[in-house]
Structure formats: C-alpha cells, structure tokens
Design a protein around this motif. Structure first.
Motif, short mmCIF file in Angstrom:
data_model
loop_
_atom_site.label_atom_id
_atom_site.label_comp_id
_atom_site.label_asym_id
_atom_site.label_seq_id
_atom_site.Cartn_x
_atom_site.Cartn_y
_atom_site.Cartn_z
N PHE A 172 61.62 38.47 30.37
CA PHE A 172 62.04 38.07 31.71
C PHE A 172 61.59 39.09 32.76
O PHE A 172 61.12 38.73 33.84
N GLU A 173 61.74 40.36 32.43
CA GLU A 173 61.35 41.42 33.38
C GLU A 173 59.84 41.43 33.60
O GLU A 173 59.37 41.65 34.72
N SER A 174 59.09 41.17 32.54
CA SER A 174 57.63 41.31 32.63
C SER A 174 56.96 40.18 33.41
O SER A 174 55.94 40.39 34.05
N ILE A 175 57.54 38.98 33.35
CA ILE A 175 56.81 37.83 33.91
C ILE A 175 56.81 37.80 35.44
O ILE A 175 56.07 37.02 36.03
N ASN A 176 57.61 38.65 36.08
CA ASN A 176 57.57 38.70 37.54
C ASN A 176 56.69 39.83 38.05
O ASN A 176 56.67 40.13 39.24
N HIS A 177 55.94 40.48 37.14
CA HIS A 177 54.94 41.46 37.54
C HIS A 177 53.63 40.73 37.86
O HIS A 177 53.38 39.65 37.33
N PRO A 178 52.78 41.31 38.70
CA PRO A 178 51.49 40.66 38.98
C PRO A 178 50.65 40.55 37.72
O PRO A 178 50.68 41.43 36.85
N ALA A 179 49.87 39.47 37.62
CA ALA A 179 48.97 39.29 36.47
C ALA A 179 47.74 40.19 36.63
O ALA A 179 47.27 40.44 37.73
N ASN A 180 47.23 40.68 35.49
CA ASN A 180 45.97 41.42 35.52
C ASN A 180 44.82 40.49 35.87
O ASN A 180 44.86 39.30 35.58
N GLN A 181 43.78 41.06 36.47
CA GLN A 181 42.54 40.32 36.70
C GLN A 181 41.62 40.63 35.52
O GLN A 181 41.10 41.73 35.41
N SER A 182 41.47 39.66 34.64
CA SER A 182 40.67 39.91 33.44
C SER A 182 39.48 38.96 33.37
O SER A 182 39.52 37.84 33.88
N VAL A 183 38.42 39.45 32.74
CA VAL A 183 37.19 38.66 32.61
C VAL A 183 36.67 38.78 31.19
O VAL A 183 36.96 39.75 30.48
N ARG A 184 35.90 37.76 30.77
CA ARG A 184 35.20 37.83 29.49
C ARG A 184 33.71 37.97 29.75
O ARG A 184 33.13 37.18 30.50
N VAL A 185 33.12 38.98 29.15
CA VAL A 185 31.69 39.20 29.29
C VAL A 185 30.94 38.31 28.29
O VAL A 185 31.33 38.23 27.11
N ALA A 186 29.89 37.65 28.75
CA ALA A 186 29.07 36.81 27.87
C ALA A 186 28.13 37.74 27.10
O ALA A 186 26.99 37.98 27.51
N ASN A 224 35.31 36.87 41.11
CA ASN A 224 34.28 35.86 41.37
C ASN A 224 33.27 36.30 42.42
O ASN A 224 32.30 35.61 42.69
N GLN A 225 33.48 37.50 43.01
CA GLN A 225 32.49 38.04 43.95
C GLN A 225 31.43 38.88 43.24
O GLN A 225 30.44 39.28 43.84
N ALA A 226 31.64 39.17 41.96
CA ALA A 226 30.72 40.04 41.22
C ALA A 226 29.40 39.32 40.94
O ALA A 226 29.37 38.11 40.69
N ALA A 227 28.31 40.08 40.95
CA ALA A 227 27.00 39.51 40.65
C ALA A 227 26.97 38.90 39.25
O ALA A 227 26.38 37.84 39.05
N LEU A 228 27.63 39.55 38.28
CA LEU A 228 27.63 39.03 36.91
C LEU A 228 28.29 37.66 36.84
O LEU A 228 27.85 36.79 36.06
N PHE A 229 29.32 37.45 37.64
CA PHE A 229 29.97 36.13 37.66
C PHE A 229 29.01 35.09 38.21
O PHE A 229 28.85 34.00 37.65
N LYS A 230 28.35 35.44 39.32
CA LYS A 230 27.43 34.50 39.96
C LYS A 230 26.22 34.20 39.06
O LYS A 230 25.64 33.11 39.14
N GLN A 231 25.86 35.16 38.20
CA GLN A 231 24.73 34.97 37.29
C GLN A 231 25.12 34.25 36.00
O GLN A 231 24.26 33.97 35.16
N GLY A 232 26.41 33.95 35.84
CA GLY A 232 26.86 33.29 34.62
C GLY A 232 26.88 34.19 33.41
O GLY A 232 26.80 33.72 32.26
N LYS A 233 27.01 35.49 33.64
CA LYS A 233 27.08 36.45 32.53
C LYS A 233 28.51 36.95 32.31
O LYS A 233 28.75 37.81 31.46
N MET A 234 29.43 36.39 33.06
CA MET A 234 30.83 36.81 32.99
C MET A 234 31.67 35.65 33.50
O MET A 234 31.25 34.92 34.40
N THR A 235 32.84 35.47 32.92
CA THR A 235 33.72 34.41 33.38
C THR A 235 35.15 34.93 33.49
O THR A 235 35.52 35.88 32.79
N ILE A 236 35.92 34.33 34.37
CA ILE A 236 37.31 34.76 34.56
C ILE A 236 38.16 34.06 33.51
O ILE A 236 38.17 32.83 33.42
N GLN A 237 38.85 34.84 32.70
CA GLN A 237 39.63 34.29 31.59
C GLN A 237 40.71 35.30 31.23
O GLN A 237 40.45 36.51 31.20
N ASP A 238 41.92 34.83 30.98
CA ASP A 238 42.96 35.77 30.56
C ASP A 238 42.63 36.36 29.19
O ASP A 238 42.02 35.68 28.35
#
Length: 448
Positions: A172-186, A224-238
């Motif tokens: 309960f305490e943890s779920i009201n903290h901000p979520a991390n911004q995580s990505v998966r590298v291709a 989503n502003q990163a060059a790797l995201f725009k190049q399709g070499k990285m995606t936003i994923q928990d």
C-alpha cells in the motif's frame, strides 16, 4: 493562448476531468504535454498533481467532505480544482500555501463565474482555519487503511488476507510513489553498453534495471525524446513486463503464439530473438481490430515486422483457425484487473471490484484451456498477468494444471535470477519488491 491553457495547475484540472470521464491518465498526460509549449518544470508539476490527486483521491475527498454541504451540486471541474488544492497543501511541501490559494482562486475565476470563485475561496479559507481530518485517527482498521492509502476497502481486505498485514502495508505504501521510467533496449540491434553511452551523451541519467536483463531506468527527459527510441532501438516498457518474454527459452526458428498481444511490447521482444530466414515467427492475436494495428505499428517501429503476423481473434476461439501441435511456445499475457499497475495507472484501483476479478479469472482459464492443445509436445505455455491477486494468478494456475494432466509446472527463471530462494515454480513480483509493476509469471510444459 490564455493563461489557463498553459498553466500547469489549470491543465491538471482539465486532465483530471477527462480521466474522470474515462480517459487514461498516462495517455492524457502524454498528449497534453506533447501538444503544449509548457516548460519541463511545469510539465513535471502537471504530472505530479494529476498522478497525486488520483493516487490520493479517497483521502482527499474524505478531508474535503466536511467543508462541502451539497457535493452533488458542485460541478466536476470545481470539485477537482479543490482536490488539486488539497493535494498540493498536503503532499507538496515546497509549494507555499499562498501560491496554492491564489492560483486555485484565479482558476475558479477564469473558468467559472463569481459564485464559483466565492465558493472555492470560502472552502479553502475554512479548511485553513479549522484544519483537516487525519485518516490515521480513524478507529476502524479497514476504513483507516483504506482512507490512509486511498485504496478501496475490498482490495485492502483481499491483499491483507493474501499477503499478511505487514507485506500488504508495504505494498500500500509503495504504490503511491512515482513509477520509474524504464526502457527495454533492443539488444538485437545495439548492445546495452552502447545504448547506455548514447543515452548518457543525450543527458539522461542511466541505471541498469535490477529486474530485467535488457532493461534500463532513466531519469531526466521523457524517454520518447531519445534518439534510440526514435530509431526503434529502444522501447518504453516496465521492468516487470519484460520478464514473461525474457523467461521463455526462445530459439531463432521457433513458431510462437502471443495469444493476447496488444499493444505488442512483448510481441516485439520475442520477435527480436527470432530469425526470419529460419522461418521464426510470432503470431500475435488481439480481440480488437484497432489494437491489431498497434501491434503492427510496434513491430514496424522496432524493425521486426518480418517476424510478426498480427490478426484480430479472440484467443478463446483459436480452435477455429489453428491446428493442434502448431506452436513451439505460447505466451498468454492474459487480460486481468491490472492491480499490479496501480503505481503507473492509479485510477485502476477505483474502477475494479471483486466481481470483476472473478469474471476475469474465468476468461483467463478459458484462454489457457483453448490454447492448450496448440502447443507442441515438450513445448511450453507461459502464463502472465499484471495483477497481484491470487484469484487471477495462483488459483488460475492450480485450476489449469488440475484440468490438464498433460502439462507439468516449470520453474520460471530470469536473467537476474529473481527470487532464487522462492519455493514456488511461478514468480510473483509485488510493487514494493523492486519498485516496478506487480507481475505474475508461470510456465507449463506439455509432456504428452
């Protein structure tokens, strides 16, 4: 552009009003930030207020209630404006009270009439004079936890029963903290080392995921502003969402079924490990045609569309389309209540009831039963959900294995060998374990 159009507090009222009418908080915020010229700092305040109000809505409404005699007569946006003011007073220590009052009253004046301005002014000053209730003082333990953490009583009760009081409180305490911004590298296109360097060069703070092998946690600008995201070499994923595909033993020439695939994050993760020249392929299903388009777009963006075939089909009806013993592996990332995603999509907690969870558990089992004979002998079905409730996880697994003696439970293993000392074959990730989404992953091998 008017003052209210680019004011982050006014934009927060707009966003929250749309969320109350059914919009998704994360999509609504992304859209507003992309379409507005506000600064990064103001975008941060907007995001903080929107998520904060939704996360703490039950607490805030409990504190507002004594000061609003006829809430049914108050327009939605006015109530939401008051919620944003209470949230800032209670949870944002660096924002001066005078600034909160002045801004809130100004928004009431800009958006409404003189009567609304007077009403908002009166409520805020009355709260300031009299003070507000602290839910920690409530005597009934169920109601106290529900209002302290802004979680419906049924969910407090279920998780406390299933996890024990101490673990449940941590969740309960943890779920009201901000979520991390995580990505998966291709990593089929670029190494983790190269990706980290490229992101650092762009000004991101980069850390390895402690959950997923190809995951990174970013701080700074939106990913989503990163060059790797725009190049399709990285995606936003928990980080947790990367685990089902990571745990599968995918070989380049495999034929894989992704039974509940949209929007395609796990589809492209699996497809990246296949070789089109060896006829490796992911068949990705979703019940909705418009979501099939999302899968195709995702596959194209991540340069794996030569290995993905997406089609509209209810996974419960696979028998109408596919032969038995066709697939080497099957992923059933089942439709679920999403309770594990509450940190990232905070409104979920208010939208679901226990009856919804039980209805979803039946659908989950129906899907597993439908795909069972589509996997080859010695092939594996991976079953995952983004919820932390036993009814949709352990209970579904137990029911499936009881109905299907031709399958055996397999131990789920991950790149980082998460929870190596656990006694179960399945892997349960709770939101407080690694500050990632709550997730469940299990596997069954067809032995005959």
């Amino acid at each position: 552009m008017s003052r209210t159009d680019s004011n982050p507090r006014s934009m927060a009222v707009t966003a929250l009003t749309r969320v109350k009418k059914g919009a998704y908080s994360n999509l609504q915020l992304n859209q507003m930030i992309d379409q507005s010229p506000i600064s990064q700092r103001d975008a941060g305040l907007l995001t903080t207020i929107v998520y904060g109000v939704i996360q703490h809505r039950m607490t805030i409404d409990y504190q507002l209630a004594p000061f609003i005699k006829h809430p049914q007569k108050v327009e939605d946006w006015v109530m939401i404006l008051l919620e944003t003011a209470v949230y800032q007073m209670q949870y944002l220590e660096r924002v001066p009270k005078r600034a909160i009052f002045d801004e809130s009253i100004q928004i009431a004046k800009d958006r409404g009439h003189e009567g609304i301005r007077r009403f908002v002014t009166g409520v805020l000053h009355q709260m300031d004079r009299q003070g507000i209730y602290d839910p920690a003082d409530i005597k009934d333990p169920l109601q106290r936890q529900s209002l302290m953490y802004s979680i419906p009583e049924w969910l407090v009760k279920e998780l406390t029963t299933q996890l024990g009081a101490q673990k449940a409180t941590h969740v309960f305490e943890s779920i009201n903290h901000p979520a991390n911004q995580s990505v998966r590298v291709a990593t089929d296109q670029i190494s983790l080392t190269e990706a980290k360097q490229a992101l650092s060069d762009e000004g991101y703070q980069v850390a390895d995921s402690q959950v997923a092998g190809d995951g990174l946690v970013l701080h700074g600008k939106p990913a989503n502003q990163a060059a790797l995201f725009k190049q399709g070499k990285m995606t936003i994923q928990d980080e947790s969402a990367m685990l089902p595909a990571e745990s599968m033993r995918i070989q380049p020439a495999m034929m894989i079924l992704d039974a509940c695939a949209a929007p395609g994050g796990k589809t492209v993760q699996m497809a990246a490990q296949l070789d089109a020249n060896k006829r490796g392929q992911v068949v990705a299903l979703d019940i909705h045609e418009h979501k099939v388009k999302l899968i195709k777009q995702n596959a194209k963006r991540m340069h794996v569309n030569d290995r993905v075939v997406a089609q509209a089909l209810d996974a419960r009806n696979v028998n109408q389309v596919f032969d038995n013993d066709l697939f080497d592996e099957i992923l059933v990332d089942a439709p679920c209540s999403g309770i594990g995603l509450v940190r990232r999509k905070p409104e979920i907690r208010y939208e679901k009831e226990l009856k919804d969870v039980l209805a979803l558990a039946k659908i989950q089992l129906d899907i597993l039963n439908a795909v069972a004979q589509k996997v080859k002998i010695n092939g594996i079905i991976t079953y995952s959900t983004c919820t932390i409730l036993n009814q949709e996880n352990r209970d579904v697994v137990a029911a499936f294995l009881a109905n299907h003696p031709e399958f055996e439970s397999q131990r789920v293993t991950t790149t980082r060998d998460l929870k190596a000392d656990r006694q179960t074959d399945y892997l349960e990730i709770y939101p407080d374990d690694y500050d990632s989404d709550g997730f469940f992953v299990s596997q069954f091998k067809r032995v005959r």
